[in-house]
Design an enzyme around this catalytic site. Structure first.
Site, PDB file in Angstrom:
ATOM      1  N   GLY A 151    -102.969  -2.012  36.265  1.00 47.99           N
ATOM      2  CA  GLY A 151    -101.769  -2.792  36.047  1.00 47.99           C
ATOM      3  C   GLY A 151    -102.106  -4.229  35.697  1.00 47.99           C
ATOM      4  O   GLY A 151    -103.256  -4.672  35.830  1.00 47.99           O
ATOM      5  N   CYS A 152    -101.093  -4.980  35.270  1.00 47.04           N
ATOM      6  CA  CYS A 152    -101.328  -6.359  34.840  1.00 47.04           C
ATOM      7  C   CYS A 152    -101.699  -7.261  36.017  1.00 47.04           C
ATOM      8  O   CYS A 152    -102.700  -8.000  35.954  1.00 47.04           O
ATOM      9  CB  CYS A 152    -100.110  -6.897  34.092  1.00 47.04           C
ATOM     10  SG  CYS A 152     -98.533  -6.646  34.939  1.00 47.04           S
TER      11      CYS A 152
END
Length: 348
Positions: A151-152
Site C-alpha cells: 500500500g501507499c
C-alpha cells in the site's frame, strides 16, 4: 525483439491510468488487454480522452483461459475483494500476477477479515505471494510468480523505518506515524469525504485506529524486528490530487546524531536508485517526488526529546502503487530495477 504482453485488470481506476502512462515507455512490455467488467466493449479513451491514440481495441471482461494464452503479466489494479477471486484461477500457469490491492498483503486470513471486512484469499495463494517492497525483498521477488504490491502508506512508512529497525536505532514500542495524502489515494469513486466542497481548504484525519494499512506496516516491521511491533498511526486527507508524506517518530535506543543517522540510511539504500536520502538540515516535500518512483527521506536526531524524526515522501500513485508494481515486474523478470521508470519528478 520479443515484447512481453501485459494485461491490466480494473482498467478505469487511477492506478490503471498510471500503469498505462508508465508502461508506454517501457522497452520490454506492451499493453495487450485492458479488463473492465463495468465497461466491457467500451474504449478507454471515451472515459479518458487523454489516452486517445495510445491504446487499441475495447476493454474486455475477465476470462482466465484467454489471458493465459495471450499475456505474460497481469496487473490487478482493482479494489480489495476482487483479485483474491481471480488470482487462484491463474495459479500454476506461466502468467505473472502483480496485485495492487490489499488482498494478499496480510499473511493471516483472520487479519484480512478483521481489517478489510471481506472473505480472505485461499491460504495457498497467501503463502505463495511475495510482498513487493522492492528495496527490501528483491531476492524473494526474483523467484516470484505472484507479487503483492504494498500500500501507499506502508511503502513510505516501511522505507522510512526499516533502517532504524534493522540497526536498532529506536525503541520499537514508541513508533508514531503521522501520515498525509492527496485525494487520489481514495480512488475515482465519489464520496462525501472526497467531494470538492469537503476537501478544499480543509485538512482532516480519517480512519483513526482502524486504517487497513496498520496491520500491514506492523507485520513487516515485526518481521524485521524479530518480534511483534505495535504502531500508533494517524492518517490525514489533504486538499491536493497526489502525494503522500509520513512524519515518523521513535525514541532513540542508542546515542545518535543526525549526521550518523544519515550515514546509516545512505549506506542501507546505497544500491537502491529510487530511495534518496536528503542532506542534513533538509527534508522532502511531496512536490519533489510528484509523478516519479522516488521515495525521499529526511532525518533528524533530536537530542532534546531523545527521538529520531524520519520524514518520507512519495507519489502515492507511483511509488505507492503503479510505479512500484512496474519496479517489481522488472525484478521478477531479471531486468534492471529502474527500467522504464527513470522519470524526473514533475515540478512545480
Amino acid at each position: 525483439m520479443y515484447l512481453k504482453h501485459a494485461a491490466i485488470i480494473g482498467g478505469t481506476g487511477y492506478g490503471a491510468l498510471e500503469l498505462i502512462r508508465l508502461l508506454q515507455n517501457h522497452p520490454e512490455v506492451t499493453i495487450k488487454k485492458i479488463i473492465s467488467h463495468s465497461q466491457e466493449g467500451e474504449y478507454l479513451e471515451n472515459t479518458y480522452p487523454h489516452l486517445a491514440s495510445f491504446l487499441e481495441g475495447p476493454m474486455e471482461t475477465f476470462e482466465a483461459e484467454s489471458l493465459v494464452n495471450d499475456v505474460d503479466i497481469i496487473f490487478f489494479a482493482t479494489p480489495p475483494g476482487v483479485s483474491k477471486n481471480y488470482i487462484p484461477q491463474l495459479a500454476g500457469t506461466s502468467v505473472q500476477c502483480i496485485d495492487l490491492s490489499g488482498d494478499l498483503r496480510l499473511e493471516k486470513p483472520e487479519n484480512y477479515e478483521k481489517w478489510y471486512g471481506k472473505t480472505p484469499a485461499p491460504q495457498e495463494i497467501l503463502d505463495e505471494a511475495v510482498y513487493g517492497l522492492s528495496e527490501i525483498y528483491e531476492s524473494e521477488l526474483k523467484k516470484a510468480k505472484i507479487c503483492s504490491n504494498p500500500g501507499c502508506y506502508p511503502t513510505a512508512s516501511l522505507l522510512g523505518l526499516m533502517p532504524a529497525i534493522t540497526h536498532k536505532l529506536i525503541d520499537n514500542e514508541s513508533i508514531i506515524i503521522d501520515g498525509k495524502t492527496g485525494v487520489s489515494g481514495a480512488g475515482r469513486t465519489m464520496s462525501p469525504m472526497t467531494h470538492f466542497s469537503e476537501t478544499n481548504e480543509n485538512v482532516k484525519p480519517y480512519k483513526i485506529g482502524r486504517h487497513q494499512h496498520i496491520p500491514e506496516i506492523e507485520q513487516y516491521l515485526g518481521k524485521e524486528a524479530g518480534k511483534p511491533v505495535c504502531i500508533n498511526m494517524t492518517t490525514h486527507l489533504l486538499p491536493m490530487t497526489r502525494g503522500l508524506l509520513c512524519t515518523m517518530y521513535g525514541k532513540l535506543a542508542t546515542q545518535l546524531n543526525t549526521k550518523e543517522a544519515i550515514e546509516i540510511y545512505s549506506e542501507y539504500y546505497e544500491a537502491d536508485p529510487f530511495v534518496r536520502i536528503r542532506p542534513e538540515g533538509t527534508f522532502p516535500s511531496t512536490k519533489e517526488v510528484s509523478g516519479s518512483n522516488f521515495c525521499d527521506i529526511g532525518l533528524y536526531a533530536d537530542d532534546r526529546t531523545n527521538q529520531l524524526v524520519i520524514v518520507s515522501a512519495i507519489d502515492n500513485l507511483v511509488k505507492g502503487a503503479s510505479g512500484q508494481a512496474i519496479q517489481n515486474m522488472n525484478i521478477m523478470n531479471g531486468w534492471q530495477t529502474d527500467k522504464g521508470l527513470k522519470q524526473v519528478p514533475v515540478y512545480p
